[in-house]
Design an enzyme around this catalytic site. Structure first.
Site, PDB file in Angstrom:
ATOM      1  N   ARG A 214      46.326 -20.451 -47.694  1.00  0.00           N
ATOM      2  CA  ARG A 214      45.403 -20.918 -48.733  1.00  0.00           C
ATOM      3  C   ARG A 214      44.307 -21.783 -48.096  1.00  0.00           C
ATOM      4  NH1 ARG A 214      47.025 -25.141 -51.261  1.00  0.00           N
ATOM      5  NH2 ARG A 214      49.084 -24.341 -51.764  1.00  0.00           N
TER       6      ARG A 214
ATOM      7  N   TYR B 246      23.407 -14.360 -65.598  1.00  0.00           N
ATOM      8  CA  TYR B 246      24.626 -13.572 -65.758  1.00  0.00           C
ATOM      9  C   TYR B 246      25.459 -14.178 -66.898  1.00  0.00           C
ATOM     10  CZ  TYR B 246      29.099 -11.471 -64.719  1.00  0.00           C
ATOM     11  OH  TYR B 246      30.277 -10.807 -64.832  1.00  0.00           O
TER      12      TYR B 246
ATOM     13  N   ASP C  65      21.446 -18.379 -57.463  1.00  0.00           N
ATOM     14  CA  ASP C  65      22.298 -17.194 -57.477  1.00  0.00           C
ATOM     15  C   ASP C  65      21.454 -16.057 -56.899  1.00  0.00           C
ATOM     16  OD1 ASP C  65      23.619 -14.810 -58.098  1.00  0.00           O
ATOM     17  OD2 ASP C  65      24.504 -15.619 -59.932  1.00  0.00           O
TER      18      ASP C  65
ATOM     19  N   LYS D  87      28.893  -7.402 -55.589  1.00  0.00           N
ATOM     20  CA  LYS D  87      27.714  -6.564 -55.795  1.00  0.00           C
ATOM     21  C   LYS D  87      27.158  -6.059 -54.453  1.00  0.00           C
ATOM     22  CE  LYS D  87      28.756  -7.975 -59.901  1.00  0.00           C
ATOM     23  NZ  LYS D  87      28.123  -9.092 -60.579  1.00  0.00           N
TER      24      LYS D  87
HETATM   25  C1  LIG Z   1      28.535 -10.285 -61.306  1.00  0.00           C
HETATM   26  C2  LIG Z   1      27.721 -11.491 -61.228  1.00  0.00           C
HETATM   27  C3  LIG Z   1      28.307 -12.760 -61.231  1.00  0.00           C
HETATM   28  C4  LIG Z   1      29.807 -12.962 -61.391  1.00  0.00           C
HETATM   29  O1  LIG Z   1      30.507 -12.424 -60.306  1.00  0.00           O
HETATM   30  P1  LIG Z   1      32.015 -11.826 -60.407  1.00  0.00           P
HETATM   31  O2  LIG Z   1      32.260 -11.384 -59.005  1.00  0.00           O
HETATM   32  O3  LIG Z   1      31.977 -10.706 -61.395  1.00  0.00           O
HETATM   33  O4  LIG Z   1      32.892 -12.927 -60.842  1.00  0.00           O
HETATM   34  C5  LIG Z   1      27.477 -13.858 -61.105  1.00  0.00           C
HETATM   35  N1  LIG Z   1      26.137 -13.727 -61.007  1.00  0.00           N
HETATM   36  C6  LIG Z   1      25.543 -12.510 -60.999  1.00  0.00           C
HETATM   37  C7  LIG Z   1      24.066 -12.426 -60.888  1.00  0.00           C
HETATM   38  C8  LIG Z   1      26.310 -11.361 -61.122  1.00  0.00           C
HETATM   39  O5  LIG Z   1      25.710 -10.178 -61.141  1.00  0.00           O
END
Ligand SMILES: *Cc1c(COP(=O)(O)O)cnc(C)c1O
Length: 386
Positions: A53, A105, A177, A202
Site C-alpha cells: 500500500r 466532469y 484537470d 482516458k
Molecule cells: C473520467 C474523468 C474523470 C474521472 O476519472 P475516473 O477514472 O472515471 O474516476 C475526471 N475528469 C475527467 C475530465 C474525466 O474525463
C-alpha cells in the site's frame, strides 16, 4: 535509475523515463511486482519497500514517468481519476473554500456537493473562462481553484496562465484537470499551474482497459502529502494497472497525433453537415476561444460535441452508429460516442444542465484512431436518421 541526458523529447521520455530495463534481469518491459509485502533482511533493514500500500516498484516507475511527462516534481497514482481528486481534497481543512469551473466532469461536483460539503468544505462554481469571474469568487479562505480545460462536454477553454497569475497573488493553488488534452498537447505546470490531475483511464492509458488517476505536483509538500495519503487512505493503483498505463503511454505521442488529425477532420465534416446545428471543437475558427486554444495547447485533440437539435434526433442517430460505440468514457483508440444529458451529466439535473448550456440534443464524440473515412461514413449514415 540511470540518467540519460539525451532523453529530451516528449516521445522519448514517454518510452524511457521510469521504463528503464529491469536491472536484475534486463527485461525491457517494466515487471509487474504482484506482491503485498517484501521480505526484510533483518530488523530495520529492507530494500526500500515494506508493504505494497505504501510503495510498489511498478507504481514507482509509473509515477516517475508521469511526473516527467507533465514536467512536475512528483506524481502519485490512485485507483481512479475520482480517487485522485479525493486525495487532492485531503489537503483541505474544514472551512476552506474551493473555486471550480462550472462545467466539469460530472463526478467532480457530485463529490464536492454530496460528499465533501458534509465535511465543512465550501465550493463555488464559476465560468473560469472569464478571469473576472474567478477574481470575484476569491475569498479569504479560498485554497484551490479547480479548472478543467477544455471542459466536458462544451469544450470551453480557460486561460491557465492568466488564472495562475491572479491566484498566486492570493496564495491560491491552481489545479488543472488535463485529462482531455493529455500532457502531449497541454502542459499546465509550464503555464503556471501548481498541480495537474488526470483520469489515466482516458488518453494516458488509451486502450479502454483500466481505470486510474494521478496527481502531479510541483512542491515538496505535494510529494510528501500524496505519498502519505496513499499510505493512509489506500486507494492506490494496482501493479497490473500501473503496468497497463506504462504500456499505454509508450504510444501516447503517436496516438495523440492521430486522435488530433482525425478530430480535426471529423469536426470539419460535422461543421459542414446539414443535419448538425452546431459543433463545439477548439480547433474550429468558429470556437469563441480558438485563439487562446492555439496559444495554450499544441493540438486540438479528439473531443467534439455537436448539436442535433433535440433528444429525439440524438436518440435516432445514436441508434444507427456502428463504427462509433455508444458508451461513456473517452480517450481510447476506439471512437466512443455518448449523450451527455442522459449519461455523463445526468446527475446535474435539468436545471444544472441548462445553467451551463448543455442541451438534450448534444452528442459528444471521443474520436478514435480508426481510418477517418470509416468514422465519417458511419456518422454520415447515422445522421441520415434525423
Ligand atoms: C473520467 C474523468 C474523470 C474521472 O476519472 P475516473 O477514472 O472515471 O474516476 C475526471 N475528469 C475527467 C475530465 C474525466 O474525463
Amino acid at each position: 535509475m540511470k540518467e540519460n541526458s539525451n532523453i529530451r523529447g516528449f516521445a522519448s521520455k514517454a518510452i524511457h523515463v521510469g521504463q528503464e530495463p529491469d536491472p536484475s534481469t534486463g527485461s525491457v518491459a517494466v515487471p509487474i511486482h504482484a506482491t503485498s509485502t517484501y521480505v526484510q533482511e533483518e530488523l530495520g533493514k529492507n530494500k526500500g519497500y515494506e508493504y505494497a500500500r505504501v510503495s510498489n516498484p511498478t507504481r514507482d516507475r509509473l509515477q516517475q514517468n508521469l511526473a516527467a511527462l507533465e514536467g512536475g516534481t512528483s506524481a502519485h497514482v490512485f485507483a481512479s481519476g475520482m480517487a485522485a481528486v479525493t486525495a487532492l481534497c485531503t489537503m483541505l481543512k474544514a472551512g476552506d473554500h474551493v473555486i471550480c469551473s462550472d462545467n466539469v466532469y460530472g463526478g467532480v461536483p457530485r463529490l464536492f456537493n454530496q460528499v465533501l460539503a458534509n465535511y465543512g468544505l465550501e465550493f463555488s462554481y464559476v465560468d473560469t473562462s472569464d478571469v473576472a469571474q474567478v477574481e470575484r469568487a476569491l475569498r479569504r479562505r479560498t485554497k484551490f481553484i479547480y479548472v478543467e480545460t477544455p471542459t466536458n462536454p462544451l469544450m470551453t477553454i480557460s486561460d491557465i496562465a492568466a488564472i495562475s497569475r491572479l491566484c498566486h497573488k492570493r496564495d491560491v493553488e491552481v489545479i488543472v484537470d488535463n485529462t482531455f488534452m493529455s500532457p502531449y498537447f497541454q502542459q499546465p505546470l509550464a503555464l503556471g499551474a501548481d498541480m495537474v490531475v488526470h483520469s489515466t483511464t482516458k488518453f494516458l492509458n488509451g486502450h479502454s482497459d483500466g481505470l486510474g488517476g494521478v496527481v502531479i505536483g510541483t512542491k515538496p509538500e505535494h510529494a510528501e502529502r500524496f505519498a502519505f495519503i496513499q499510505k493512509c487512505s489506500g486507494a492506490i493503483l494496482s501493479p497490473f494497472e500501473c503496468w497497463l498505463v506504462l504500456r499505454g503511454v509508450k504510444t501516447l505521442a503517436v496516438r495523440m497525433e492521430q486522435h488530433d488529425r482525425n478530430g480535426r477532420a471529423i469536426a470539419a465534416f460535422l461543421a459542414a453537415h446539414p443535419k448538425v446545428e452546431k459543433v463545439f471543437y477548439p480547433g474550429l475558427k468558429t470556437h469563441p476561444q480558438h485563439e487562446l486554444a492555439k496559444k495554450q495547447m499544441t493540438g486540438f485533440g479528439a473531443m467534439i460535441t455537436f448539436e442535433t437539435g433535440s433528444l429525439k434526433h440524438a436518440k435516432r442517430m445514436l441508434a444507427k452508429v456502428r463504427v462509433c460505440s455508444l458508451g461513456e468514457s473517452l480517450g481510447g483508440v476506439e471512437t466512443l460516442i455518448s449523450h451527455p444529458a442522459t449519461m455523463t451529466h445526468a446527475a446535474l439535473g435539468e436545471k444544472g444542465r441548462k445553467a451551463i448550456g448543455l442541451t438534450d440534443g448534444m452528442v459528444r464524440i471521443s474520436v478514435g484512431i480508426e481510418d477517418v473515412e470509416d468514422i465519417m461514413a458511419d456518422l454520415d449514415n447515422a445522421l441520415k436518421a434525423i
